[in-house]
Design an enzyme around this catalytic site. Sequence first.
Site, PDB file in Angstrom:
ATOM      1  N   GLU A  98     125.498 -46.699  98.100  1.00  0.00           N
ATOM      2  CA  GLU A  98     125.570 -47.053  99.210  1.00  0.00           C
ATOM      3  C   GLU A  98     127.010 -47.488  99.523  1.00  0.00           C
ATOM      4  O   GLU A  98     127.627 -48.445  98.639  1.00  0.00           O
ATOM      5  CB  GLU A  98     124.629 -48.165  99.879  1.00  0.00           C
ATOM      6  CG  GLU A  98     124.981 -48.563 101.360  1.00  0.00           C
ATOM      7  CD  GLU A  98     123.917 -49.397 101.949  1.00  0.00           C
ATOM      8  OE1 GLU A  98     122.710 -49.207 101.474  1.00  0.00           O
ATOM      9  OE2 GLU A  98     124.160 -50.016 102.733  1.00  0.00           O
ATOM     10  N   GLU A 117     127.157 -48.325 108.231  1.00  0.00           N
ATOM     11  CA  GLU A 117     127.159 -49.699 108.639  1.00  0.00           C
ATOM     12  C   GLU A 117     128.322 -50.140 109.487  1.00  0.00           C
ATOM     13  O   GLU A 117     128.535 -51.073 110.034  1.00  0.00           O
ATOM     14  CB  GLU A 117     126.317 -50.521 107.759  1.00  0.00           C
ATOM     15  CG  GLU A 117     127.099 -50.914 106.814  1.00  0.00           C
ATOM     16  CD  GLU A 117     126.461 -52.021 105.771  1.00  0.00           C
ATOM     17  OE1 GLU A 117     125.752 -51.627 105.006  1.00  0.00           O
ATOM     18  OE2 GLU A 117     126.780 -53.126 105.977  1.00  0.00           O
ATOM     19  N   HIS A 146     120.974 -49.955 109.101  1.00  0.00           N
ATOM     20  CA  HIS A 146     121.298 -51.201 108.374  1.00  0.00           C
ATOM     21  C   HIS A 146     120.560 -52.246 108.780  1.00  0.00           C
ATOM     22  O   HIS A 146     120.414 -52.387 110.079  1.00  0.00           O
ATOM     23  CB  HIS A 146     122.961 -51.416 108.531  1.00  0.00           C
ATOM     24  CG  HIS A 146     123.434 -52.753 108.013  1.00  0.00           C
ATOM     25  ND1 HIS A 146     123.556 -53.775 108.876  1.00  0.00           N
ATOM     26  CD2 HIS A 146     123.419 -53.533 106.777  1.00  0.00           C
ATOM     27  CE1 HIS A 146     123.885 -54.944 108.252  1.00  0.00           C
ATOM     28  NE2 HIS A 146     123.820 -54.732 107.147  1.00  0.00           N
ATOM     29  N   GLU A 151     115.475 -50.880 106.809  1.00  0.00           N
ATOM     30  CA  GLU A 151     115.736 -51.920 105.699  1.00  0.00           C
ATOM     31  C   GLU A 151     115.049 -53.206 105.955  1.00  0.00           C
ATOM     32  O   GLU A 151     114.731 -53.315 107.324  1.00  0.00           O
ATOM     33  CB  GLU A 151     117.241 -52.168 105.660  1.00  0.00           C
ATOM     34  CG  GLU A 151     117.756 -53.035 105.006  1.00  0.00           C
ATOM     35  CD  GLU A 151     119.297 -53.317 104.728  1.00  0.00           C
ATOM     36  OE1 GLU A 151     120.085 -52.501 105.282  1.00  0.00           O
ATOM     37  OE2 GLU A 151     119.912 -53.836 103.618  1.00  0.00           O
TER      38      GLU A 151
HETATM   39  O1  LIG Z   1     123.334 -52.554 103.545  1.00  0.00           O
HETATM   40  C1  LIG Z   1     123.343 -53.809 103.633  1.00  0.00           C
HETATM   41  O2  LIG Z   1     122.153 -54.850 103.697  1.00  0.00           O
HETATM   42  C2  LIG Z   1     124.833 -54.787 103.743  1.00  0.00           C
HETATM   43  O3  LIG Z   1     125.676 -54.058 103.212  1.00  0.00           O
HETATM   44  C3  LIG Z   1     124.573 -55.992 103.603  1.00  0.00           C
HETATM   45  O4  LIG Z   1     124.235 -56.390 104.887  1.00  0.00           O
HETATM   46  C4  LIG Z   1     125.705 -56.606 102.922  1.00  0.00           C
HETATM   47  O5  LIG Z   1     126.058 -58.002 103.346  1.00  0.00           O
HETATM   48  C5  LIG Z   1     125.926 -56.658 101.610  1.00  0.00           C
HETATM   49  O6  LIG Z   1     124.695 -57.052 101.050  1.00  0.00           O
HETATM   50 MG   LIG Z   2     125.087 -51.875 103.232  1.00  0.00          MG
END
Ligand SMILES: O=C(O)[C@H](O)[C@H](O)[C@@H](O)CO
Ligand SMILES: [Mg+2]
Length: 390
Positions: free
Chosen positions: A240, A266, A316, A336
């Site tokens: 990612e 995101e 995201h 997620e």
């Molecule tokens: O994909 C994710 O969850 C994000 O990139 C996170 O919000 C980011 O804060 C990194 O952990």
């Molecule tokens: Mg991310």
Amino acid sequence: MKITRIRARVFEWKGRTVPPQAHFCANAMDMLWSRGDTMGTFRFHGWTVVEVETDDGLVGIGNVALAPRIAKQIIDQYLAPLVIGQDPFDYEYLWQRMYRSTLAWGRKGVAMAAISAIDIALWDLMGKATGRPVFKLLGGRTKEKIPCYASKLYRTDLADMQREAQSYLDQGFSAMKMRFGYGPKDGPAGVRKNLDSVAAVREVIGYDVDLMLECYMGWNLEYAKRILPKLERYEPRWLEEPVIADDIDGYAELNQLTSIPISGGEHEFTSYGFRQLLDKRAVSVIQYDTNRVGGITAAHKVNALAEAYSVPVIPHAGQMHNYHLTMSTLASPMSEFFPVHDVEVGNELFYYIFEGDPTPQNGYIDLDEHKPGLGLTLSEKYLDQFNIIE
Ligand SMILES: O=C(O)[C@H](O)[C@H](O)[C@@H](O)CO
Ligand SMILES: [Mg+2]
């Protein structure tokens, strides 16, 4: 029904936070020669809550986490006058009105995040007015329940990461995402530390559990090309944001390079932004956040685009504004899920502001079709731990 008021309040957390640890998550600031807390600019310790009030007493709730104070200013000064007096069911017209009136300086980033917050509130209103959950207005129930992946595993001591990974297995998750802590500046020793962290998690979870790898824009194309082949043996579900969101050609090169799917989105906005990513085959998984991309109106359009390109959408963050999109389309196979814990990066702050998000059971969440709108209310539990800016 007519909109009578837009109330945008910034909730700024003043409660306890987990102190940042060095290398807990690679990020774009790591490219610069700086010491100290490079993740500092990626903390979400503030959140803007938008309430859209109407002449029949209904109130729609939206939210925006990017640059919350600026988002509030954009809402108060530019967007609210465009939607007050209007019918929330004219949501496409209102979206175009907000988008086109801010095109000169908006389009992406905080202006689109501010538009997203109002749009989400309009859909919450339409659900409340019709007595239906938002997903029933979009495409209905496409899944008995939504599979979700546990998303934390920040780069810490390997034994701690292994204990955390085990805890997600014990909770019944069959997918989880970990963060890399090192990037180009950390040289070959950093590559080794990155690989060791993946090996350590795989050692605990085996290969019948999906493992996603998060770089959070902390690498560059040259570094990603070197490390990707070394990661193939760990069979990640995806890698990612290996490069910054503007390096779309870099994404496309990496997405063709190995068997590892590259994910992103995101930090991308509107159907126009995702058309570029899809046309260039730049990502194999789309990850918009509905409170950034342009709200539910824009996310719904991206879902249709993604379906036509056979690229899955796994938004995201989870959180209710995304769950309704995932429930309502076959293009989105899972969500997620940020585990609930002390305030750290701040993604988890959502749980301290709102009530209603479903709790995963054995790695799945479900939405209540008897709850109209988004199904969220403002929590009273932690109000004393926020500074609230009206
Ligand atoms: O994909 C994710 O969850 C994000 O990139 C996170 O919000 C980011 O804060 C990194 O952990
Ligand atoms: Mg991310």
